[in-house]
Design a protein around this motif. Structure first.
Motif, PDB file in Angstrom:
ATOM      1  N   GLU A  68      20.695  11.005 -16.151  1.00 29.50           N
ATOM      2  CA  GLU A  68      21.668  11.972 -16.648  1.00 29.50           C
ATOM      3  C   GLU A  68      22.439  12.671 -15.531  1.00 29.50           C
ATOM      4  O   GLU A  68      23.490  13.252 -15.772  1.00 29.50           O
ATOM      5  CB  GLU A  68      20.968  13.010 -17.530  1.00 29.50           C
ATOM      6  N   SER A  69      21.886  12.651 -14.320  1.00 29.64           N
ATOM      7  CA  SER A  69      22.594  13.269 -13.192  1.00 29.64           C
ATOM      8  C   SER A  69      22.638  12.263 -12.050  1.00 29.64           C
ATOM      9  O   SER A  69      22.705  11.070 -12.269  1.00 29.64           O
ATOM     10  CB  SER A  69      21.897  14.573 -12.769  1.00 29.64           C
ATOM     11  N   GLU A  70      22.585  12.740 -10.827  1.00 29.28           N
ATOM     12  CA  GLU A  70      22.621  11.837  -9.670  1.00 29.28           C
ATOM     13  C   GLU A  70      21.315  11.067  -9.564  1.00 29.28           C
ATOM     14  O   GLU A  70      20.233  11.649  -9.637  1.00 29.28           O
ATOM     15  CB  GLU A  70      22.836  12.659  -8.394  1.00 29.28           C
ATOM     16  N   ASN A  71      21.401   9.748  -9.381  1.00 29.18           N
ATOM     17  CA  ASN A  71      20.199   8.933  -9.245  1.00 29.18           C
ATOM     18  C   ASN A  71      19.725   8.966  -7.789  1.00 29.18           C
ATOM     19  O   ASN A  71      20.327   8.345  -6.919  1.00 29.18           O
ATOM     20  CB  ASN A  71      20.476   7.496  -9.675  1.00 29.18           C
TER      21      ASN A  71
ATOM     22  N   GLY B 145      16.637   6.362  -2.382  1.00 29.86           N
ATOM     23  CA  GLY B 145      15.306   6.677  -2.893  1.00 29.86           C
ATOM     24  C   GLY B 145      14.529   5.530  -3.485  1.00 29.86           C
ATOM     25  O   GLY B 145      13.550   5.740  -4.206  1.00 29.86           O
ATOM     26  N   VAL B 146      14.933   4.263  -3.198  1.00 30.67           N
ATOM     27  CA  VAL B 146      14.198   3.127  -3.778  1.00 30.67           C
ATOM     28  C   VAL B 146      13.283   2.453  -2.754  1.00 30.67           C
ATOM     29  O   VAL B 146      12.603   1.482  -3.075  1.00 30.67           O
ATOM     30  CB  VAL B 146      15.151   2.082  -4.395  1.00 30.67           C
TER      31      VAL B 146
ATOM     32  N   LYS C 168       0.822  -1.216   0.000  1.00 30.34           N
ATOM     33  CA  LYS C 168       0.000   0.000   0.000  1.00 30.34           C
ATOM     34  C   LYS C 168       0.858   1.267   0.000  1.00 30.34           C
ATOM     35  O   LYS C 168       0.385   2.340  -0.347  1.00 30.34           O
ATOM     36  CB  LYS C 168      -0.914   0.019   1.232  1.00 30.34           C
ATOM     37  N   TYR C 169       2.121   1.126   0.400  1.00 34.35           N
ATOM     38  CA  TYR C 169       2.976   2.302   0.546  1.00 34.35           C
ATOM     39  C   TYR C 169       4.229   2.257  -0.331  1.00 34.35           C
ATOM     40  O   TYR C 169       4.808   3.299  -0.630  1.00 34.35           O
ATOM     41  CB  TYR C 169       3.423   2.446   2.010  1.00 34.35           C
ATOM     42  N   ILE C 170       4.663   1.062  -0.710  1.00 35.54           N
ATOM     43  CA  ILE C 170       5.923   0.917  -1.444  1.00 35.54           C
ATOM     44  C   ILE C 170       5.680   0.123  -2.722  1.00 35.54           C
ATOM     45  O   ILE C 170       5.092  -0.958  -2.677  1.00 35.54           O
ATOM     46  CB  ILE C 170       6.995   0.210  -0.578  1.00 35.54           C
TER      47      ILE C 170
ATOM     48  N   SER D  71      16.743  -0.562  -8.969  1.00 36.41           N
ATOM     49  CA  SER D  71      16.596   0.844  -9.349  1.00 36.41           C
ATOM     50  C   SER D  71      15.203   1.026  -9.944  1.00 36.41           C
ATOM     51  O   SER D  71      14.627   0.087 -10.489  1.00 36.41           O
ATOM     52  CB  SER D  71      17.662   1.234 -10.369  1.00 36.41           C
ATOM     53  N   LEU D  72      14.689   2.233  -9.849  1.00 35.54           N
ATOM     54  CA  LEU D  72      13.321   2.490 -10.300  1.00 35.54           C
ATOM     55  C   LEU D  72      13.291   2.918 -11.761  1.00 35.54           C
ATOM     56  O   LEU D  72      14.098   3.735 -12.204  1.00 35.54           O
ATOM     57  CB  LEU D  72      12.688   3.567  -9.420  1.00 35.54           C
TER      58      LEU D  72
END
Length: 449
Positions: free
Chosen positions: A393-396, A62-63, A17-19, A341-342
């Motif tokens: 293209e930049s920081e993941n 951030g995953v 429900k959240y992830i 990774s997303l």
């Protein structure tokens, strides 16, 4: 729900429900959580021998690593704290005492239990607070002499007045009236103590120690009835809650079901680089090791044994790998899970599916000003594509990139919501117009997105 405790499948369903995605990680933490319940139900002579299966989550920022651990603690009703491994370094280097993570967990558990117990006592505390407020407004009621049963009983004028005031008080009609109450007076200035490792607990508790030795001073303070009710309610709850029971339950809950999330554990892995305090990094690992292995930590509430606390570690491991950890620490994290990774399709689902999805959040925010915000399916798809592109293209930074993209996209509407147009439709064309220029300008995208 089996035996009143969620099964691994039910835990995963709740996490869903959240992830979005990360099925392997969810499965591993669900099994670890269910095993804690299983351990409580095995024969007592074997119970102490069953150690928690600590977990290392490997994946970029951030995953969902932190979110999985936090939601897991919520499901279990368990005390949870997050610490950053980089804050713990070898003795002699600037750093924080590793035992502080356990003390923080005990503080969290104590507040958790206190809140739970307060909830069941709120009604009684509110009644007591009402009586005290009436005493402040009218004075304490005089004792009515006991009369014979055959005498005519009539309510005293003071009793009738008190009942009238009680009704007004409960209806909020006296909220703005002022009363004077005796409030505790601070007896000691706040002193910050810069102390070496192991001394921070002493520094934190100096005021608490001395306040128990000297009589508490109070001073009269004027406040409205509304303010006084909150103040008195807290005092009454403090009187009703048995702190000895709270502390006892908190210590037990920490030891049996506490969860400590150690983030950025890869930051204390030694590297091949000659720059940087590698000795400090390995020292940080060896400082953490006894806590994870199981030891006694003294807190202001008493001794806590960490043997059955569940430790979940996480790190990106860009320039290193879990095998670079000292062997003893590796052995204490037997379960290893790699998070994916997303992709753009993941971002689409993250924007709309979770219970507190980002699109739902922004719609709710603008709804407070009477603006109905809507997103077309193609707009959602375009936002997800832009987020993936910037990450590549930049920081993941994973799903956190969606926050920056959404804020940039809606900046004008958030700054000055439209007055005449009460419905705003976000289309793919609008997304393209707003974000394409920024993304194509490399310098701009670096600082804005």
């Amino acid at each position: 729900m089996k035996d009143g405790y969620p099964t691994p499948r039910e835990i995963v369903e709740q996490l869903d429900k959240y992830i979005i995605g990360q099925d392997e990680a969810k499965k591993s933490v669900a099994i670890a959580l269910r095993n804690r319940w299983r351990r409580q139900n095995v024969p007592e002579d074997l119970r102490g021998e069953i150690m928690p299966n600590n977990i290392i989550m490997i994946g970029p920022t951030g995953v969902g690593k932190t979110e999985i651990a936090r939601r897991l603690a919520d499901l279990a009703g368990a005390p949870f704290t997050k610490v950053e491994a980089s804050k713990f370094t070898e003795v002699g280097y600037v750093g924080r005492d590793v035992e502080s993570m356990v003390r923080d967990l005990v503080d969290i558990a104590t507040n958790m239990i206190k809140t739970e117990k307060s909830a069941s006592l709120t009604e009684k505390a509110e009644n007591n607070a009402t009586e005290r407020l009436l005493d402040l407004l009218l004075g304490k009621p005089a004792k009515v002499p006991i009369t014979a049963p055959d005498e005519t009983q009539t309510k005293e004028p003071g009793v009738v007045t008190r009942e009238k005031f009680r009704r007004k008080l409960l209806e909020g009609k006296l909220d703005k009236r002022e009363v004077e109450i005796e409030a505790p007076q601070s007896q000691f200035p706040v002193v910050e103590i810069f102390s070496p490792m192991g001394m921070e607990e002493l520094g934190m508790n100096f005021q608490e120690m001395f306040s128990g030795l000297l009589p508490k001073k109070t001073k009269p303070r004027k406040m409205t009835v509304r303010e006084a009710r909150k103040f008195i309610l807290n005092e009454e709850l403090g009187k009703l809650v048995n702190m000895d029971e709270v502390v006892s339950e908190a210590l037990e809950r920490v030891q049996e079901s506490g969860i400590i999330f150690i983030d950025e554990i890869d930051k204390i892995v030694g590297s091949d680089s000659k720059s940087g305090p590698d000795v400090s990094r390995e020292g940080g690992q060896r400082d953490i090791l006894p806590i994870v292995e199981g030891c006694g930590v003294m807190t202001k509430y008493g001794m806590v044994h960490t043997d059955h606390i569940l430790f979940i570690a996480a790190g990106a491991f860009h320039g290193s790998k879990p095998a670079d950890l000292v062997p003893e620490l590796q052995g204490r994290f037997p379960i290893r899970v790699e998070l994916d990774s997303l992709s753009a399709s993941d971002f689409e689902r993250i924007l709309t599916e979770p219970k507190a999805a980002l699109v739902k959040q922004y719609k709710a925010l603008l709804d407070t000003e009477g603006v109905n915000l809507e997103f077309t399916d193609s707009a959602i798809k375009k936002i997800a594509e832009f987020a993936e592109r910037v990450n590549n293209e930049s920081e993941n930074i994973g799903a956190r990139r969606l926050h920056t993209v959404m804020t940039t996209l809606l900046e004008d509407i958030l700054f000055e919501p439209p007055i005449k147009i009460r419905k705003v439709n976000i289309t793919a064309k609008m997304v393209e117009k707003r974000l394409a220029r920024i993304i194509e300008n490399e310098d701009l995208s670096r600082y804005i997105l």
